[in-house]
Scaffold this motif. Structure first.
Motif, mmCIF file in Angstrom:
data_model
loop_
_atom_site.group_PDB
_atom_site.id
_atom_site.type_symbol
_atom_site.label_atom_id
_atom_site.label_comp_id
_atom_site.label_asym_id
_atom_site.label_seq_id
_atom_site.Cartn_x
_atom_site.Cartn_y
_atom_site.Cartn_z
ATOM 1 N N GLN A 186 -0.285 -80.049 -39.045
ATOM 2 C CA GLN A 186 -1.257 -78.973 -38.879
ATOM 3 C C GLN A 186 -0.547 -77.702 -38.401
ATOM 4 O O GLN A 186 -0.700 -77.276 -37.252
ATOM 5 N N PRO A 187 0.250 -77.089 -39.266
ATOM 6 C CA PRO A 187 1.039 -75.917 -38.854
ATOM 7 C C PRO A 187 0.178 -74.737 -38.424
ATOM 8 O O PRO A 187 0.635 -73.891 -37.642
ATOM 9 N N GLN A 188 -1.069 -74.669 -38.891
ATOM 10 C CA GLN A 188 -1.928 -73.557 -38.489
ATOM 11 C C GLN A 188 -2.284 -73.617 -37.011
ATOM 12 O O GLN A 188 -2.731 -72.624 -36.428
ATOM 13 N N ARG A 189 -2.068 -74.771 -36.359
ATOM 14 C CA ARG A 189 -2.390 -74.921 -34.934
ATOM 15 C C ARG A 189 -1.158 -74.913 -34.039
ATOM 16 O O ARG A 189 -1.270 -75.058 -32.828
ATOM 17 N N TRP A 190 0.006 -74.759 -34.632
ATOM 18 C CA TRP A 190 1.214 -74.771 -33.829
ATOM 19 C C TRP A 190 1.332 -73.486 -32.997
ATOM 20 O O TRP A 190 1.089 -72.385 -33.486
ATOM 21 N N ASP A 191 1.726 -73.660 -31.756
ATOM 22 C CA ASP A 191 2.015 -72.537 -30.863
ATOM 23 C C ASP A 191 3.419 -72.755 -30.308
ATOM 24 O O ASP A 191 3.642 -73.651 -29.486
ATOM 25 N N LEU A 192 4.360 -71.964 -30.775
ATOM 26 C CA LEU A 192 5.769 -72.190 -30.448
ATOM 27 C C LEU A 192 6.259 -71.352 -29.273
ATOM 28 O O LEU A 192 7.466 -71.200 -29.072
ATOM 29 N N LYS A 193 5.345 -70.830 -28.478
ATOM 30 C CA LYS A 193 5.745 -69.974 -27.368
ATOM 31 C C LYS A 193 6.485 -70.734 -26.276
ATOM 32 O O LYS A 193 7.282 -70.161 -25.527
ATOM 33 N N ASP A 194 6.195 -72.048 -26.143
ATOM 34 C CA ASP A 194 6.878 -72.824 -25.101
ATOM 35 C C ASP A 194 7.456 -74.092 -25.705
ATOM 36 O O ASP A 194 7.223 -74.425 -26.871
ATOM 37 N N ALA A 195 8.234 -74.811 -24.880
ATOM 38 C CA ALA A 195 8.928 -76.002 -25.371
ATOM 39 C C ALA A 195 7.952 -77.099 -25.792
ATOM 40 O O ALA A 195 8.214 -77.843 -26.756
ATOM 41 N N ALA A 196 6.804 -77.219 -25.102
ATOM 42 C CA ALA A 196 5.836 -78.261 -25.455
ATOM 43 C C ALA A 196 5.295 -78.046 -26.863
ATOM 44 O O ALA A 196 5.190 -78.999 -27.661
ATOM 45 N N GLY A 197 4.971 -76.810 -27.194
ATOM 46 C CA GLY A 197 4.482 -76.518 -28.536
ATOM 47 C C GLY A 197 5.552 -76.727 -29.592
ATOM 48 O O GLY A 197 5.269 -77.193 -30.697
ATOM 49 N N GLN A 198 6.785 -76.419 -29.255
ATOM 50 C CA GLN A 198 7.887 -76.612 -30.200
ATOM 51 C C GLN A 198 8.125 -78.102 -30.462
ATOM 52 O O GLN A 198 8.388 -78.514 -31.588
ATOM 53 N N ARG A 199 8.019 -78.909 -29.410
ATOM 54 C CA ARG A 199 8.203 -80.357 -29.588
ATOM 55 C C ARG A 199 7.074 -80.950 -30.430
ATOM 56 O O ARG A 199 7.306 -81.854 -31.242
ATOM 57 N N LEU A 200 5.856 -80.457 -30.226
ATOM 58 C CA LEU A 200 4.731 -80.948 -31.024
ATOM 59 C C LEU A 200 4.949 -80.652 -32.506
ATOM 60 O O LEU A 200 4.763 -81.521 -33.364
ATOM 61 N N ALA A 201 5.374 -79.428 -32.805
ATOM 62 C CA ALA A 201 5.632 -79.052 -34.197
ATOM 63 C C ALA A 201 6.759 -79.890 -34.787
ATOM 64 O O ALA A 201 6.666 -80.385 -35.921
ATOM 65 N N LEU A 202 7.834 -80.083 -34.009
ATOM 66 C CA LEU A 202 8.960 -80.873 -34.500
ATOM 67 C C LEU A 202 8.548 -82.320 -34.734
ATOM 68 O O LEU A 202 8.954 -82.953 -35.726
ATOM 69 N N GLY A 203 7.732 -82.873 -33.853
ATOM 70 C CA GLY A 203 7.274 -84.249 -34.027
ATOM 71 C C GLY A 203 6.464 -84.418 -35.302
ATOM 72 O O GLY A 203 6.616 -85.405 -36.029
ATOM 73 N N GLN A 204 5.583 -83.455 -35.600
ATOM 74 C CA GLN A 204 4.792 -83.546 -36.822
ATOM 75 C C GLN A 204 5.677 -83.430 -38.063
ATOM 76 O O GLN A 204 5.453 -84.118 -39.070
ATOM 77 N N LEU A 205 6.684 -82.580 -37.996
ATOM 78 C CA LEU A 205 7.614 -82.462 -39.118
ATOM 79 C C LEU A 205 8.354 -83.776 -39.365
ATOM 80 O O LEU A 205 8.513 -84.219 -40.507
ATOM 81 N N LEU A 206 8.812 -84.405 -38.279
ATOM 82 C CA LEU A 206 9.557 -85.654 -38.415
ATOM 83 C C LEU A 206 8.694 -86.759 -39.002
ATOM 84 O O LEU A 206 9.167 -87.604 -39.771
ATOM 85 N N GLN A 207 7.418 -86.771 -38.658
ATOM 86 C CA GLN A 207 6.532 -87.795 -39.198
ATOM 87 C C GLN A 207 6.128 -87.506 -40.638
ATOM 88 O O GLN A 207 5.863 -88.420 -41.413
ATOM 89 N N ALA A 208 6.087 -86.224 -40.997
ATOM 90 C CA ALA A 208 5.639 -85.860 -42.338
ATOM 91 C C ALA A 208 6.742 -86.007 -43.385
ATOM 92 O O ALA A 208 6.451 -86.244 -44.560
ATOM 93 N N GLN A 209 7.991 -85.883 -42.979
ATOM 94 C CA GLN A 209 9.082 -85.918 -43.957
ATOM 95 C C GLN A 209 9.158 -87.234 -44.741
ATOM 96 O O GLN A 209 9.304 -87.204 -45.964
ATOM 97 N N PRO A 210 9.079 -88.401 -44.106
ATOM 98 C CA PRO A 210 9.092 -89.638 -44.904
ATOM 99 C C PRO A 210 7.907 -89.731 -45.860
ATOM 100 O O PRO A 210 8.044 -90.260 -46.968
ATOM 101 N N LYS A 211 6.746 -89.245 -45.439
ATOM 102 C CA LYS A 211 5.585 -89.256 -46.326
ATOM 103 C C LYS A 211 5.834 -88.375 -47.541
ATOM 104 O O LYS A 211 5.462 -88.735 -48.667
ATOM 105 N N LEU A 212 6.456 -87.226 -47.320
ATOM 106 C CA LEU A 212 6.742 -86.334 -48.438
ATOM 107 C C LEU A 212 7.730 -86.979 -49.408
ATOM 108 O O LEU A 212 7.556 -86.905 -50.630
ATOM 109 N N ALA A 213 8.771 -87.610 -48.871
ATOM 110 C CA ALA A 213 9.757 -88.266 -49.730
ATOM 111 C C ALA A 213 9.108 -89.370 -50.559
ATOM 112 O O ALA A 213 9.409 -89.534 -51.749
#
Length: 381
Positions: free
Chosen positions: A288-315
């Motif tokens: 859900q990239p439209q909800r990502w807030d990268l202003k702090d480390a917590a938001g950055q980790r949330l975005a990175l976690g979603q990317l890591l989970q989505a990559q195998p699905k995309l492959a």
């Protein structure tokens, strides 16, 4: 299915008490206020959301390997000449090839954007730095790609990066709040009346579809079958997921259904009186990239976690689309399905095994000028 007021997410325990003031307050809660983790928890008991947070925090400072899910270039070979003729004779084959190629192209662009953003997030977290202009630009690019998924992927992948059936379009899964398997087994006999927004052939609004289904509180399987039969003409399917009932509809129909579906019961499981808006809870998306807030480390980790989970699905989605494309191209090139080609070869073999010279002589003129390569192409399977 779900009782209604206004709103969209969360799963409640259904019964006649849904009309109680406290529960009405719950039903009126705005779905937009829920975090991605809360949405997934509503669908899968929170286990997936917890795993996401744990995985994201554990890999946040790791520098990604450039080879991880490195985007590949898809260069489809167009059908030409003799190979194009059988495809033209097969209804819809060229259209299928085009949609599959479009879906693969979209996944390649999405994979490249995700990989680039993953590297930027990891580097930012490792340095404990503020997001750079380049990182924000990468997020904006991914958000735009994701918002255009349904159109740019030609309906070949859904919001969870699951591929559509080869002969169908991607679908939106959802739950109807207030209806699960336990509800089917209690409450006595009740007729549920639904009104679904209609859709014309050109995609515009059409005549509303009225559906009535009787819940008798006996035989869960029989009631599920009755529900599926009633909803089938409107393009909806019914499945079970644990104790939950999961519906699905074509993604093109989802916006109208989400905003315009109403229901009315007899005061047992669902309110009686005037029809009320049904509350439909959509399945969580892969990210859900439209909800990502990268202003702090917590938001950055949330975005990175979603990317890591989505990559195998995309492959996996790309692999399945490639298999579908190979299957369509194979059918188009051969002109005969494998079973048909085999049957033809068997028939010729049996016919010629005991043939007299005169029989073979009568067949030879028909075979004159037929080259070996053409025969192989005909019998390819």
């Amino acid at each position: 299915m779900l009782p209604a007021t206004t709103g969209s997410t969360s799963t409640t325990s259904p019964s006649h008490a849904l009309a109680a003031p406290a529960q009405r307050g719950l039903l009126n809660a705005s779905g937009d206020a829920l975090s991605p983790g809360a949405q997934r928890a509503a669908w899968s008991g929170g286990a997936e959301a917890a795993g996401l947070a744990t995985q994201a925090s554990s890999v946040a400072v790791a520098t990604p390997s450039p080879s991880t899910l490195a985007p590949t270039t898809f260069a489809p070979t167009p059908l030409r000449g003799d190979d194009a003729a059988p495809a033209a004779r097969e209804p819809g084959a060229q259209g299928q090839v085009g949609r599959l190629q479009q879906g693969l192209d979209y996944l390649d662009r999405l994979a490249a954007s995700m990989q680039q953003l993953k590297g930027g997030l990891s580097a930012t977290l490792a340095r404990q730095a503020e997001p750079t202009a380049a990182l924000n630009s990468q997020v904006d690019q991914l958000r735009q790609l994701w918002s255009q998924r349904s159109r740019d992927a030609a309906g070949r992948v859904d919001g969870d990066l699951q591929t559509a059936p080869q002969d169908g379009a991607s679908r939106q899964r959802f739950k109807l709040r207030g209806l699960d398997l336990s509800v089917l087994e209690q409450g006595g006999r009740e007729t549920l009346r639904l009104q679904l927004p209609g859709q014309s052939q050109d995609g515009g609004s059409g005549k509303p579809v009225a559906i009535a289904v009787t819940l008798d509180g006996e035989g869960t399987q029989q009631q599920l079958q009755a529900l599926a039969k009633a909803l089938s003409p409107a393009g909806l399917t019914v499945q079970t997921q644990g104790q939950e009932i999961v519906f699905s509809v074509s993604e093109s129909q989802w916006p109208a259904l989400r905003d315009g579906m109403t229901l009315r019961g007899e005061g047992k499981r669902f309110p009686s009186g005037q029809p009320v808006r049904a509350l439909l809870d959509p399945a969580p998306e892969a990210m859900q990239p439209q909800r990502w807030d990268l202003k702090d480390a917590a938001g950055q980790r949330l975005a990175l976690g979603q990317l890591l989970q989505a990559q195998p699905k995309l492959a996996q989605a790309r692999e399945r689309l490639s298999e579908q494309l190979d299957a369509v191209a194979s059918r188009s090139a051969s002109g005969l399905a494998p079973a048909q080609a085999g049957a033809l070869a068997d028939t010729l073999s049996r016919s010629l095994s005991g043939a007299e010279y005169t029989d073979v002589g009568a067949l030879l003129p028909a075979l004159r000028g037929m080259h070996r390569d053409r025969v192989r192409q005909l019998l390819a399977g």
